[in-house]
Structure formats: C-alpha cells, structure tokens
Design a protein around this motif. Structure first.
Motif, PDB file in Angstrom:
ATOM      1  N   VAL A  88       0.833  -1.208   0.000  1.00 49.43           N
ATOM      2  CA  VAL A  88       0.000   0.000   0.000  1.00 49.43           C
ATOM      3  C   VAL A  88       0.865   1.254   0.000  1.00 49.43           C
ATOM      4  O   VAL A  88       0.587   2.229  -0.708  1.00 49.43           O
ATOM      5  N   LEU A  89       1.953   1.225   0.772  1.00 46.06           N
ATOM      6  CA  LEU A  89       2.861   2.368   0.784  1.00 46.06           C
ATOM      7  C   LEU A  89       3.453   2.612  -0.602  1.00 46.06           C
ATOM      8  O   LEU A  89       3.581   3.751  -1.038  1.00 46.06           O
ATOM      9  N   ALA A  90       3.811   1.528  -1.291  1.00 45.91           N
ATOM     10  CA  ALA A  90       4.390   1.676  -2.628  1.00 45.91           C
ATOM     11  C   ALA A  90       3.416   2.386  -3.552  1.00 45.91           C
ATOM     12  O   ALA A  90       3.800   3.256  -4.337  1.00 45.91           O
ATOM     13  N   ILE A  91       2.127   2.026  -3.456  1.00 43.61           N
ATOM     14  CA  ILE A  91       1.131   2.670  -4.317  1.00 43.61           C
ATOM     15  C   ILE A  91       0.922   4.119  -3.877  1.00 43.61           C
ATOM     16  O   ILE A  91       0.865   5.035  -4.709  1.00 43.61           O
ATOM     17  N   ALA A  92       0.845   4.353  -2.547  1.00 42.56           N
ATOM     18  CA  ALA A  92       0.588   5.702  -2.045  1.00 42.56           C
ATOM     19  C   ALA A  92       1.731   6.651  -2.399  1.00 42.56           C
ATOM     20  O   ALA A  92       1.511   7.828  -2.655  1.00 42.56           O
ATOM     21  N   LEU A  93       2.950   6.124  -2.414  1.00 44.95           N
ATOM     22  CA  LEU A  93       4.111   6.968  -2.722  1.00 44.95           C
ATOM     23  C   LEU A  93       4.400   7.008  -4.215  1.00 44.95           C
ATOM     24  O   LEU A  93       5.428   7.524  -4.649  1.00 44.95           O
ATOM     25  N   HIS A  94       3.491   6.423  -5.005  1.00 45.15           N
ATOM     26  CA  HIS A  94       3.617   6.417  -6.466  1.00 45.15           C
ATOM     27  C   HIS A  94       4.913   5.782  -6.933  1.00 45.15           C
ATOM     28  O   HIS A  94       5.531   6.261  -7.886  1.00 45.15           O
ATOM     29  N   LEU A  95       5.387   4.760  -6.234  1.00 46.51           N
ATOM     30  CA  LEU A  95       6.540   4.019  -6.741  1.00 46.51           C
ATOM     31  C   LEU A  95       6.016   3.199  -7.912  1.00 46.51           C
ATOM     32  O   LEU A  95       5.099   2.420  -7.754  1.00 46.51           O
ATOM     33  N   SER A  96       6.599   3.429  -9.077  1.00 46.08           N
ATOM     34  CA  SER A  96       6.077   2.676 -10.206  1.00 46.08           C
ATOM     35  C   SER A  96       7.153   1.715 -10.694  1.00 46.08           C
ATOM     36  O   SER A  96       8.242   1.655 -10.152  1.00 46.08           O
TER      37      SER A  96
ATOM     38  N   SER B 284      -6.679   6.681  -5.848  1.00 43.18           N
ATOM     39  CA  SER B 284      -7.835   5.798  -5.910  1.00 43.18           C
ATOM     40  C   SER B 284      -7.430   4.344  -6.110  1.00 43.18           C
ATOM     41  O   SER B 284      -8.153   3.441  -5.746  1.00 43.18           O
ATOM     42  N   GLU B 285      -6.245   4.128  -6.669  1.00 43.93           N
ATOM     43  CA  GLU B 285      -5.813   2.757  -6.916  1.00 43.93           C
ATOM     44  C   GLU B 285      -5.583   2.004  -5.613  1.00 43.93           C
ATOM     45  O   GLU B 285      -5.517   0.786  -5.590  1.00 43.93           O
ATOM     46  N   LEU B 286      -5.435   2.754  -4.513  1.00 39.07           N
ATOM     47  CA  LEU B 286      -5.158   2.115  -3.236  1.00 39.07           C
ATOM     48  C   LEU B 286      -6.205   1.087  -2.867  1.00 39.07           C
ATOM     49  O   LEU B 286      -5.903   0.080  -2.247  1.00 39.07           O
ATOM     50  N   ARG B 287      -7.448   1.393  -3.251  1.00 38.90           N
ATOM     51  CA  ARG B 287      -8.497   0.461  -2.859  1.00 38.90           C
ATOM     52  C   ARG B 287      -8.267  -0.917  -3.451  1.00 38.90           C
ATOM     53  O   ARG B 287      -8.769  -1.911  -2.971  1.00 38.90           O
ATOM     54  N   ASN B 288      -7.522  -0.957  -4.530  1.00 38.27           N
ATOM     55  CA  ASN B 288      -7.265  -2.242  -5.160  1.00 38.27           C
ATOM     56  C   ASN B 288      -6.019  -2.923  -4.615  1.00 38.27           C
ATOM     57  O   ASN B 288      -5.690  -4.031  -5.022  1.00 38.27           O
ATOM     58  N   ALA B 289      -5.300  -2.248  -3.701  1.00 37.31           N
ATOM     59  CA  ALA B 289      -4.078  -2.845  -3.182  1.00 37.31           C
ATOM     60  C   ALA B 289      -4.382  -4.158  -2.479  1.00 37.31           C
ATOM     61  O   ALA B 289      -3.581  -5.092  -2.516  1.00 37.31           O
TER      62      ALA B 289
END
Lengths: 313, 270
Positions: A86-94, A155-160
C-alpha cells in the motif's frame, strides 16, 4: 512407499498444471505453445515452490512455537507485506517490480520487529512472545494500511488489497528464478535444524540437557521460516491454509521426526498448491477463482477429517 | 478512477426499485455519483447542487460545489451539514443504508440505478421531475434512449478492458463499457462473461488474443503491467496496443456517453 506416493502425486500435479488450463492447447502443441511455455509452466513451478516454502516454513514454526495453530502468516508477515504494498502505491513508486519488492520489504520490517520483541527477555527467543508479538504487529500494520487506504487520495489504493490476495497470477520465469536462487538457503537452514527440532519437541529444558543449542536453533528456525514466507508473499500474496494444514498432514503420516517431516511438508505443500491453482484456473473458466479459496476448500475438510482421526485415536 | 469504477461494477449486482419521487421541487441537492452531477448540470439544475463527491469533476463548474467526500460509503454528517432537501444516490447496498439514515433525519433521498446505458434515460427523467426541469430532461433522456437502442455496427477490432492486472480482472458483457465498445465497433473478447467484471487467467486473455488492451487511465503512459514479463504472452501488450481511456469520460454512464463512443472510435482508427 509413502514417499513414492507423495512424489507421484507431486509430479502428477505439476504435469496437470502444465497440461490443463482455460485456454485450449492441443496436446501435440503443448511443448511449442507460448501460453504453456511462458504462462503455465512458470506458474506451475512457482505454485510448487511457494506451496513447498509455506509447507516447510509452517512445519518449522509449529515445532518452534510448539503450537498446532502456528501458520507462516500468523507472525505478522502478511500485515507487513500489505503495508509495504500500500505504501508503494501511495508513494507512487512505479515499475513492474515495485509492488513485490515493497511487500517483501514490509514483510522483512514486520519480521524484524517481531524478532526484536521475541528477544525482549534476553537471548532466548520466547515462543509465547513471538506469537503474541506477531499477532500484535500484524494487527498494527493492518490498521495503518486501512488508515492509508481510507485517507489517501490515490484511488488505486483500494485495489491494493486485491494485489495482496492476488495469488499466482503474476507468475513469470523471473519470479521462478528469484525463488530458485533464494529459497534453498533458508530451506537448508531448516533441514539442518531437524535433529534439534526433534529434541525441542520434548521441551526446552530436556532439549538443552540432550545437547541442543536451543536458543540458536530457535533463532535460526524463526528467521529461516519467516524469510521463506516473506519471499512467498512477495511473489504470490497471502495464500492461506497451506502452511497450516500441510505440516499437520505430514506429521500424521511421517511422524514427528523432522528429517522426514520437513521434506514431506515441502513436497506436500508444493503438490497441494499446484493442484489448488490448477483447479482455480479451470473449474469456473473463463473466470478464475482466488487460489486461497481453493486451498481452504481442500484444506479445511481434510483438516477436519484429520482432527477426527486424532481425537478418536 | 479505476477503483471507483471497479467499485461501481462490483456494486452493480444489487438493485431494487428506484425511490419514488414526490414532494416539492428540490432546491438544495447533494449528488453522490459523478453521473448524476453531470446529468443535473446538463438539464440546467447545476446551480441547485450544494454538495458533490470528490469524483465529480465534470463539468468544470461542478468543482465549485463543495465536496462531501468520496461517497463510498457516504459520510452522512457531511451530507447533512449541507442542509440538502434532496440527496441523489446510486442504488447499491451501502447506499440503501445511507439513504435510510438520511430519511431518518428528515432528508429526502432518491436511489437510482445507473449501471448501463439504458438506465440513463429513466435517471434523467426522474431527476428532471424532481427538479422541475422535465422538458429539457426528457430531451436528454430521449437522446440517451436512442443511444442505448442504437444497433451496434459490425466490429472492426477486438478489445479487452483490463480493470486490474494482478489478479487480472476484465470487463464482461454486463458492463456499461462493453456497450460503449460495441457501439464504437469493437468486439469485447470477454462478451461471454455475463457479469460486469470478473477475474480471469492471464492465459485466457493471451488465448483470446485481443487487438487492443483498454485501460481506464488518467495518464498518457502505458500501465505498469505493460512491462511485466508474464504479460508479454499477450500479443497486444507485446505490440504496445494500449487504449488509454480517460476515466472521467469512460468511467461513468452519463450525458457524455455518445462522446465516449466517438472518442473510442477515433482511438481505434488511429
């Protein structure tokens, strides 16, 4: 005899998971098909390796904490991995490997915290504190994860959470290679601890009198089992029941000698997950079931039967 | 946007008859779905909006309306604080509960289905009646109805909508996006899935071999899974045949649905 049977089941499971799938591939083209070669084969191998890792890690942990409920994910690793993802998605690590690496890092962080808690009373790892610390750290990580998911804008977080339960969908030869290079070391550490684990079953004091370096063994087994689980969660998310049920099944058939029990838990776990994933891919095709659903649907009835035999015997 | 869209798809299963509009013309409206916000502006009732969700980003004038949160689930107190005389909700399980709570504190609510193109006409008519804008709402509804009834052209390309990559979740024929694709002349290779969306195996996507992979994206770069090794088994991924569809236009049924069809046609021709 039982070894022959187990190995046969494992080989059949692997063959089936390569031969069967939702896409129709004629038998004659099986070896030339891109789908078989690049999707099914790595997925089958990864299922076997992950299932085996969870099986042997569960067997080691159950012996270590002397608690039949111990499961590789009980000790806070799934919570840590979820938080990492979740942190990776929240911090926009791509990047294609951002999520698995972040989940692995999260699991390692949880592992380190629980390990440190376990050493709270000195150099001897206290199994009770390990269990409690694992549950507590896991719950804490899950709470932070939920807070991030509900507060952050991405918004992608919900899919984490989907990722965390993603199963083996992301299997690739790269992932297989990583596990093949990584897993042998913790597995070797666990196998080398077979004899002291047998002694540990008698209780810590007797094991000490019989010459086992109990503290060192506990530390090694805990770290090896957790490192295996952390890698498993990075490539396949949280897959339940394999690490809980397979060690019990193996113990029922192979007894309490870890020299046989640990390899049996590895092969058995691998076979179970390969079978479960094949069913997950094919039973409701073209749809797919989450593999954790299938491991639970197979694992729980077997487990109940087994409990019956235990209580009657 | 993808997530919001996904949650709408997942919730799409639950439906009950829409709330019966009654009472006086609404003056202070809270809209809890971007589609409703768009419809209200389209029928000339946008100036009566006193609350919207964070997702309501169209038309630009909507951004001037105070936000009451993401609406999943609705924050009852934030909605009530806007002192609305009407709250418009998407008809789903959690929203039914929220509507009951709002009714209990004396706020009128209406629950509307909005999952597919054919739901747009009835929704526009209901909102027109509630706001006293029947005439303009009826002409919007007529346009929406004719779009929903338009026979799709013969397909010139095949397409898969990937909503999530791990595990792969794709759009089935129960979804609004399936309808948009059909009207734009694209054949959804997962038309055999009755559900709006479903988890499938990567090998099924590879075997069905779509010409295009469509994703709802608000950026111009291909999604991260385009670089994953296992996705290279899909030809459209290898060839970088991605359709990056802006979530605001494609993620919701609404007055701009025909615009979405035209935009998809344009992208397919390129």
């Amino acid at each position: 005899m039982k070894w022959a049977l187990l190995v046969t089941v494992a080989v059949l499971a692997l063959v089936a998971s390569v031969a069967v799938g939702p896409a129709a591939v004629p038998l004659g083209e099986l070896l030339r098909s891109d789908i078989v070669w690049n999707l099914r084969a790595p997925r089958a191998l990864l299922a076997f390796l992950v299932g085996g890792s969870l099986g042997i890690a569960g067997a080691g942990l159950q012996a270590l904490v002397r608690n039949p409920l111990a499961d590789p994910f009980l000790l806070g690793l799934s919570g840590g991995a979820g938080l990492g993802a979740v942190l990776a998605i929240a911090l926009h690590l791509s990047g294609p490997w951002a999520l698995p690496l972040a989940a692995f890092a999260g699991a390692l962080a949880a592992l380190a915290l629980v390990y440190r808690l376990g050493l709270i009373g000195g150099a001897a790892l206290d199994p009770r504190i390990l269990l409690l610390g694992g549950v507590a750290i896991g719950a804490f990580a899950a709470a932070i994860t939920t807070a991030i998911v509900s507060l952050a804008d991405a918004s992608e977080l919900r899919n984490a959470f989907l990722w965390l339960w993603g199963g083996l969908s992301s299997a690739s030869w790269d992932a297989v290679l990583v596990i093949l290079l990584y897993a042998p070391i913790p597995i070797a550490v666990l196998l080398a601890a077979s004899r002291p684990l047998d002694l540990l079953a008698l209780g810590e004091e007797p094991a000490r009198y019989l010459g086992a370096d109990v503290d060192a063994v506990k530390r090694r087994v805990y770290l090896a089992a957790s490192l295996l689980t952390a890698a498993a969660v990075a490539v396949s998310g949280v897959i339940g029941f394999v690490g809980l049920v397979v060690p019990h099944l193996a113990r029922l058939t192979w007894g309490h000698r870890h020299r046989a029990l640990l390899p049996a838990a590895f092969v058995g776990g691998g076979a179970l997950l390969a079978i479960a994933d094949t069913l997950a891919r094919t039973v409701v095709a073209p749809r797919e079931l989450p593999v954790g659903v299938v491991t639970a649907l197979i694992g729980v009835p077997v487990f109940t039967l087994l409990l019956r035999r235990w209580t009657i015997a | 946007m993808r997530a919001f869209f996904l949650s709408v798809l997942i919730l799409a299963g639950c439906s009950s008859p829409a709330g019966r509009p009654h009472g006086p013309t609404a003056r202070r409206i809270v809209s809890l779905l971007p589609s409703f916000t768009e419809i209200l502006f389209d029928i000339g009732a946008g100036d009566r909006l006193v609350g919207r969700t964070t997702w309501c980003d169209y038309p630009p004038a909507a951004l001037a309306v105070p936000s009451v949160g993401d609406g999943i689930p609705p924050n009852i107190e934030a909605v009530a604080a806007r002192q609305p005389d009407l709250v418009v909700l998407y008809n789903s399980g959690p929203n039914v509960t929220a509507a009951k709570q709002l009714e209990r504190i004396g706020i009128r609510t209406v629950l509307l289905d909005l999952n597919r193109l054919e739901d747009l006409g009835p929704a526009a008519r209901t909102l027109g009646r509630l706001t006293g804008r029947e005439k303009i709402a009826d002409s919007l509804a007529a346009a929406m109805d004719s779009l929903a009834a338009r026979p799709p052209p013969s397909a010139t390309a095949s397409i898969t909508f990937v909503v999530w990559d791990n595990p792969p979740i794709v759009i089935g024929r129960g979804s609004y996006l399936h309808q948009i694709a059909a009207l734009a002349g694209a054949r959804n290779v997962f038309a055999d899935l009755a559900a709006p969306s479903a988890q499938v195996s990567l090998e099924t996507i590879a075997a069905r071999n779509p010409d295009w992979i469509a994703v709802l994206a608000d950026s111009a770069v291909p999604p991260a899974f385009a670089k994953r090794p296992e996705w290279q088994a899909v030809r459209a991924v290898r060839d970088r045949h991605f359709l990056l569809l802006p979530g605001s236009l494609f993620g919701r049924p609404g007055p701009r649905s025909s615009q979405a069809v035209a935009e998809l046609q344009r992208l397919l021709r390129k």
